[in-house]
Scaffold this motif. Structure first.
Motif, PDB file in Angstrom:
ATOM      1  N   SER A  86       0.877  -1.070   0.064  1.00 41.43           N
ATOM      2  CA  SER A  86      -0.114  -0.062   0.091  1.00 41.43           C
ATOM      3  C   SER A  86       0.967   1.436  -0.024  1.00 41.43           C
ATOM      4  CB  SER A  86      -0.908  -0.011   1.238  1.00 41.43           C
ATOM      5  OG  SER A  86      -1.836   1.308   1.437  1.00 41.43           O
ATOM      6  N   ARG A  87       0.348   2.488  -0.709  1.00 42.16           N
ATOM      7  CA  ARG A  87       1.018   3.401  -0.768  1.00 42.16           C
ATOM      8  C   ARG A  87       0.339   4.476   0.128  1.00 42.16           C
ATOM      9  NH1 ARG A  87       0.111   6.483  -5.587  1.00 42.16           N
ATOM     10  NH2 ARG A  87      -1.892   5.412  -5.617  1.00 42.16           N
ATOM     11  N   PHE A  88      -0.593   4.048   1.112  1.00 40.22           N
ATOM     12  CA  PHE A  88      -1.513   4.852   1.750  1.00 40.22           C
ATOM     13  C   PHE A  88      -1.008   4.630   3.317  1.00 40.22           C
ATOM     14  CE2 PHE A  88      -3.534   4.433  -2.312  1.00 40.22           C
ATOM     15  CZ  PHE A  88      -3.952   5.578  -2.625  1.00 40.22           C
ATOM     16  N   LEU A  89       0.002   4.027   3.804  1.00 36.77           N
ATOM     17  CA  LEU A  89       0.296   3.723   4.959  1.00 36.77           C
ATOM     18  C   LEU A  89       0.737   5.014   5.713  1.00 36.77           C
ATOM     19  CD1 LEU A  89       2.418   0.622   4.530  1.00 36.77           C
ATOM     20  CD2 LEU A  89       0.185   0.785   5.195  1.00 36.77           C
ATOM     21  N   SER A  90       0.658   5.047   7.047  1.00 34.22           N
ATOM     22  CA  SER A  90       1.182   6.298   7.704  1.00 34.22           C
ATOM     23  C   SER A  90       2.371   6.286   7.748  1.00 34.22           C
ATOM     24  CB  SER A  90       0.368   6.373   9.267  1.00 34.22           C
ATOM     25  OG  SER A  90       0.875   5.190   9.793  1.00 34.22           O
ATOM     26  N   LYS A  91       3.134   4.990   7.598  1.00 34.20           N
ATOM     27  CA  LYS A  91       4.669   5.115   7.746  1.00 34.20           C
ATOM     28  C   LYS A  91       4.973   3.741   7.095  1.00 34.20           C
ATOM     29  CE  LYS A  91       8.668   5.299  10.804  1.00 34.20           C
ATOM     30  NZ  LYS A  91       9.202   5.434  12.393  1.00 34.20           N
ATOM     31  N   PRO A  92       5.918   3.735   6.411  1.00 29.50           N
ATOM     32  CA  PRO A  92       6.106   2.336   5.484  1.00 29.50           C
ATOM     33  C   PRO A  92       6.569   1.297   6.724  1.00 29.50           C
ATOM     34  CG  PRO A  92       7.221   4.033   4.313  1.00 29.50           C
ATOM     35  CD  PRO A  92       6.594   4.593   5.659  1.00 29.50           C
ATOM     36  N   PHE A  93       6.469  -0.199   6.495  1.00 32.28           N
ATOM     37  CA  PHE A  93       7.353  -0.883   6.977  1.00 32.28           C
ATOM     38  C   PHE A  93       8.513  -1.238   6.506  1.00 32.28           C
ATOM     39  CE2 PHE A  93       2.812  -1.412   7.982  1.00 32.28           C
ATOM     40  CZ  PHE A  93       2.630  -2.095   9.118  1.00 32.28           C
ATOM     41  N   PRO A  94       9.480  -1.609   7.516  1.00 34.72           N
ATOM     42  CA  PRO A  94      10.719  -1.996   6.993  1.00 34.72           C
ATOM     43  C   PRO A  94      10.728  -3.037   6.008  1.00 34.72           C
ATOM     44  CG  PRO A  94      10.805  -1.784   9.493  1.00 34.72           C
ATOM     45  CD  PRO A  94       9.494  -1.700   8.766  1.00 34.72           C
ATOM     46  N   ALA A  95      11.952  -3.088   5.273  1.00 35.27           N
ATOM     47  CA  ALA A  95      11.735  -4.005   3.913  1.00 35.27           C
ATOM     48  C   ALA A  95      11.975  -5.504   4.571  1.00 35.27           C
ATOM     49  CB  ALA A  95      13.225  -3.871   2.783  1.00 35.27           C
ATOM     50  N   ALA A  96      12.388  -5.656   5.712  1.00 32.59           N
ATOM     51  CA  ALA A  96      12.498  -7.219   6.125  1.00 32.59           C
ATOM     52  C   ALA A  96      11.573  -7.418   6.953  1.00 32.59           C
ATOM     53  CB  ALA A  96      13.865  -7.206   7.023  1.00 32.59           C
ATOM     54  N   THR A  97      10.246  -6.734   7.112  1.00 35.69           N
ATOM     55  CA  THR A  97       9.218  -6.911   7.955  1.00 35.69           C
ATOM     56  C   THR A  97       8.521  -8.184   7.613  1.00 35.69           C
ATOM     57  OG1 THR A  97       8.762  -4.573   7.934  1.00 35.69           O
ATOM     58  CG2 THR A  97       6.855  -5.974   8.590  1.00 35.69           C
ATOM     59  N   THR A  98       7.854  -8.852   8.680  1.00 40.50           N
ATOM     60  CA  THR A  98       7.598 -10.310   8.755  1.00 40.50           C
ATOM     61  C   THR A  98       6.148 -10.280   8.019  1.00 40.50           C
ATOM     62  OG1 THR A  98       8.436 -11.051  10.752  1.00 40.50           O
ATOM     63  CG2 THR A  98       6.654 -12.407   9.977  1.00 40.50           C
ATOM     64  N   VAL A  99       5.819 -11.196   7.220  1.00 37.81           N
ATOM     65  CA  VAL A  99       4.628 -11.323   6.290  1.00 37.81           C
ATOM     66  C   VAL A  99       3.885 -12.147   7.112  1.00 37.81           C
ATOM     67  CG1 VAL A  99       3.411 -12.089   4.375  1.00 37.81           C
ATOM     68  CG2 VAL A  99       5.480 -10.793   4.170  1.00 37.81           C
ATOM     69  N   VAL A 100       2.603 -11.751   7.511  1.00 37.74           N
ATOM     70  CA  VAL A 100       1.709 -12.833   8.290  1.00 37.74           C
ATOM     71  C   VAL A 100       0.347 -13.175   7.829  1.00 37.74           C
ATOM     72  CG1 VAL A 100       2.359 -11.419  10.628  1.00 37.74           C
ATOM     73  CG2 VAL A 100       0.479 -10.646   9.256  1.00 37.74           C
ATOM     74  N   TYR A 101       0.311 -12.947   6.532  1.00 35.13           N
ATOM     75  CA  TYR A 101      -0.848 -13.437   5.723  1.00 35.13           C
ATOM     76  C   TYR A 101      -0.767 -13.215   4.222  1.00 35.13           C
ATOM     77  CZ  TYR A 101      -5.861 -13.972   4.302  1.00 35.13           C
ATOM     78  OH  TYR A 101      -6.854 -14.555   3.427  1.00 35.13           O
ATOM     79  N   ARG A 102      -1.233 -14.248   3.394  1.00 37.42           N
ATOM     80  CA  ARG A 102      -1.182 -14.089   2.008  1.00 37.42           C
ATOM     81  C   ARG A 102      -2.909 -14.071   1.516  1.00 37.42           C
ATOM     82  NH1 ARG A 102       3.502 -13.645  -0.920  1.00 37.42           N
ATOM     83  NH2 ARG A 102       5.416 -13.886   0.277  1.00 37.42           N
TER      84      ARG A 102
END
Length: 196
Positions: free
Chosen positions: A180-196
């Protein structure tokens, strides 16, 4: 038409509800969009408003799930939360950002700007855009002016630390849509994916 969500959706762990809200459509009086960022707050941790017990301000958090808890942040911005778990648990999800999709002209007027990326990218901004104030505190999420519609299709949800806290800062209870481009602040690139 997507499935309407009811209060029963929130009658489970706040840690399940928060990531499941990503991609859900929130409308307030027909204005809103897709939820792209949210934070879980559990009564057992010191960043939760309910941590020290029930007060007049946080009483809605102690009630049944599926209701709106609205509070003023720093005396300036309104913030909206969705109460989760059984009565007495006092846990809630803070809605941090939406991708605006419905009623954009009205949201732009309310916010006094034209950049759609900034309309609802933050809890105070989205409350201003959706005209959420303390007047909605205690309202049910499945009754007007609120409407919630289940997400359609797969959404890649990431998790990371919550924002702007001084307590329980390391808990990875902030959830968002990875692309998303609409986040209040980007997540770090190494952030954990919790759902697909």
């Amino acid at each position: 038409m997507p499935k309407r969500l009811t209060r029963s959706f929130f009658n489970r762990s706040v840690h399940e509800v928060a990531p499941d809200l990503i991609g859900v459509v929130l409308l307030v009086g027909g204005v809103g969009g897709r939820l792209v960022e949210a934070e879980a707050y559990h009564h057992t941790e010191p960043a939760a408003h309910s941590y020290r017990g029930q007060t007049e301000r946080n009483a809605i958090m102690f009630g049944p799930p599926g209701y709106v808890y609205v509070y003023r942040s720093y005396g300036i911005h309104w913030c909206v939360n969705f109460v989760c778990e059984a009565t007495g648990s006092a846990s809630a999800v803070l809605i941090r950002a939406i991708e605006p999709t419905a009623g954009l002209p009205l949201m732009r007027r309310r916010r006094g700007l034209k950049d759609d990326l900034l309309l609802c990218s933050g809890p105070g901004r989205l409350c201003e855009a959706l005209c959420i104030t303390h007047a909605q505190n205690g309202m049910a999420l499945d009754e007007p002016p609120f409407e919630l519609f289940a997400r359609e299709g797969a959404v890649e949800v990431v998790a990371g630390p919550r924002i702007g806290l001084t307590k329980a800062v390391d808990l990875p209870w902030r959830f968002g849509e990875k692309s998303s481009r609409f986040l209040s602040k980007p997540f770090p690139a190494a952030t954990t994916v919790v759902y697909r």
